[in-house]
Design a protein around this motif. Structure first.
Motif, PDB file in Angstrom:
ATOM      1  N   LEU A 165      -0.179  -6.335   6.070  1.00 11.03           N
ATOM      2  CA  LEU A 165      -0.572  -4.940   5.292  1.00 11.03           C
ATOM      3  C   LEU A 165       0.329  -3.785   5.811  1.00 11.03           C
ATOM      4  O   LEU A 165       1.180  -3.263   5.070  1.00 11.03           O
ATOM      5  CB  LEU A 165      -2.212  -4.289   5.414  1.00 11.03           C
ATOM      6  CG  LEU A 165      -3.206  -5.479   4.530  1.00 11.03           C
ATOM      7  CD1 LEU A 165      -4.274  -4.525   4.975  1.00 11.03           C
ATOM      8  CD2 LEU A 165      -3.176  -5.089   3.048  1.00 11.03           C
ATOM      9  N   ILE A 172       1.594  -0.841   3.594  1.00  8.17           N
ATOM     10  CA  ILE A 172      -0.047  -0.492   3.082  1.00  8.17           C
ATOM     11  C   ILE A 172      -0.798  -0.099   4.166  1.00  8.17           C
ATOM     12  O   ILE A 172      -0.671  -0.803   5.250  1.00  8.17           O
ATOM     13  CB  ILE A 172      -0.487  -1.761   2.395  1.00  8.17           C
ATOM     14  CG1 ILE A 172       0.363  -2.330   1.176  1.00  8.17           C
ATOM     15  CG2 ILE A 172      -2.159  -1.500   1.965  1.00  8.17           C
ATOM     16  CD1 ILE A 172      -0.099  -3.667   0.532  1.00  8.17           C
ATOM     17  N   THR A 201      -3.006   2.716  -0.414  1.00  9.93           N
ATOM     18  CA  THR A 201      -1.531   3.265  -0.818  1.00  9.93           C
ATOM     19  C   THR A 201      -1.870   4.179  -1.893  1.00  9.93           C
ATOM     20  O   THR A 201      -2.749   4.810  -2.155  1.00  9.93           O
ATOM     21  CB  THR A 201      -0.932   1.927  -1.690  1.00  9.93           C
ATOM     22  OG1 THR A 201      -1.907   1.607  -3.008  1.00  9.93           O
ATOM     23  CG2 THR A 201      -0.917   0.875  -1.091  1.00  9.93           C
ATOM     24  N   THR A 247      -7.497  -0.812  -2.220  1.00 11.62           N
ATOM     25  CA  THR A 247      -7.319  -2.119  -2.844  1.00 11.62           C
ATOM     26  C   THR A 247      -8.589  -3.039  -2.361  1.00 11.62           C
ATOM     27  O   THR A 247      -8.779  -3.180  -1.188  1.00 11.62           O
ATOM     28  CB  THR A 247      -5.998  -2.944  -2.384  1.00 11.62           C
ATOM     29  OG1 THR A 247      -5.041  -2.109  -2.980  1.00 11.62           O
ATOM     30  CG2 THR A 247      -5.974  -4.528  -3.051  1.00 11.62           C
TER      31      THR A 247
END
Length: 315
Positions: A104, A109, A157, A167
């Motif tokens: 990530l 992210i 994000t 997410t």
């Protein structure tokens, strides 16, 4: 045999079986690959004997005693080099935790160290150190009928409109034995996390939200020596420090060359989101129902405020 999974919006092609993950359609192209290889020669070349990890802007490699060596490259590949006799559950734990956390970061992210749940159509994150009660509080919300987006890591994000979004991770919780017993669950129904008989892997497919959701607030759980449970809003500088502190695997960030990105993202988070601190005593009952009621009250206030701002055109 390669297996296809979904987690954190990644389509994952894996040589290792992950019962914790949701399967993906085999016809979909993978954007993250999990493979086995021998990393020991590279580890010996790149590190001194007392190093725990080595990192740069493209690759992170770390070693876990009795388990193996792991390498994550460009957010696209995870290589596992198991030690002889390594526990398969331990390998999966580090892949699903630190390895995906690094992937990530490599994709820029933002990984918050915390659980996230959906309340009235918005995501809310509970961050804190290990043992602070993040998963326990998320479980209380699940018990109340709310859904979860992730446990332990919340992937954040910003949309093109600068809206913070979360997410979905994968449908599993990691819960302590005491938490399961407090919720009336028999620990024999669940698998312990490799050699730890006090923490268990708990499937959460029935309450898992698999759609990206707007993040509307963050609650930082902190243990204190004594005193009542207290929900408050810290100063902006203290909010900044909380987000820095609870960035997942933040010790990799300097060597990855991400200090400036990290600073800018934390600044955006503090500017855009309502961030609160929940202090709770380290001894005695956790009182998850009471804390959940306090969070719900605060969420209702935030949502009423947002409606007023929208009506006035000040949002």
């Amino acid at each position: 045999m390669k297996r296809m999974y979904r987690a954190f919006d990644f389509t994952i092609s894996s040589s290792l079986v992950f019962p914790e993950l949701c399967p993906a359609h085999k016809s979909v192209d993978a954007d993250l690959f999990i493979e086995f290889d021998d990393l020991k020669p590279l580890w010996d070349e790149k590190t001194a004997k007392n190093y725990h990890f080595v990192a740069n802007s493209h690759s992170v490699m770390f070693q876990i005693p009795s388990t193996g060596i792991f390498q994550i490259t460009d957010g696209r590949k995870i290589i596992i080099s198991p030690f002889s006799g390594a526990d398969n559950g331990a390998i999966r734990l580090f892949v699903l935790g630190s390895c995906l956390g690094v992937a990530l970061l490599q994709r820029k992210i933002f990984p918050l160290h915390g659980s996230s749940v959906v309340i009235n159509g918005k995501a809310y994150a509970f961050i804190g150190e290990s043992g602070a009660g993040k998963s326990t509080l998320a479980s209380e919300f699940i018990k109340l009928g709310y859904s979860m987006l992730g446990d332990d890591v919340t992937a954040l994000t910003f949309s093109e409109e600068s809206v913070p979004v979360v997410t979905p991770a994968y449908p599993q919780q990691k819960l302590w034995k005491d938490t399961l017993q407090a919720f009336g669950e028999e620990t024999s129904r669940f698998n312990p996390l490799f050699d730890r008989q006090t923490k268990f892997s708990v499937p959460a497919r029935d309450c898992f939200e698999n759609h990206t959701m707007e993040l509307a607030g963050i609650f930082a759980l902190t243990k204190v020596d004594h005193g009542p449970i207290r929900l408050s809003q810290p100063s902006k500088i203290d909010q900044f420090k909380l987000i820095i502190k609870h960035t997942y695997r933040n010790f990799f960030i300097p060597d990855m060359g991400l200090n400036q990105w990290h600073f800018e993202m934390v600044s955006r988070i503090v500017k855009k989101l309502a961030i609160y601190s929940i202090e709770r005593p380290s001894q005695g009952d956790f009182s998850a129902p009471f804390i959940a009621s306090q969070v719900l009250e605060k969420v209702e206030q935030l949502q009423r405020l947002k409606v007023i701002q929208m009506e006035r055109g000040t949002l």
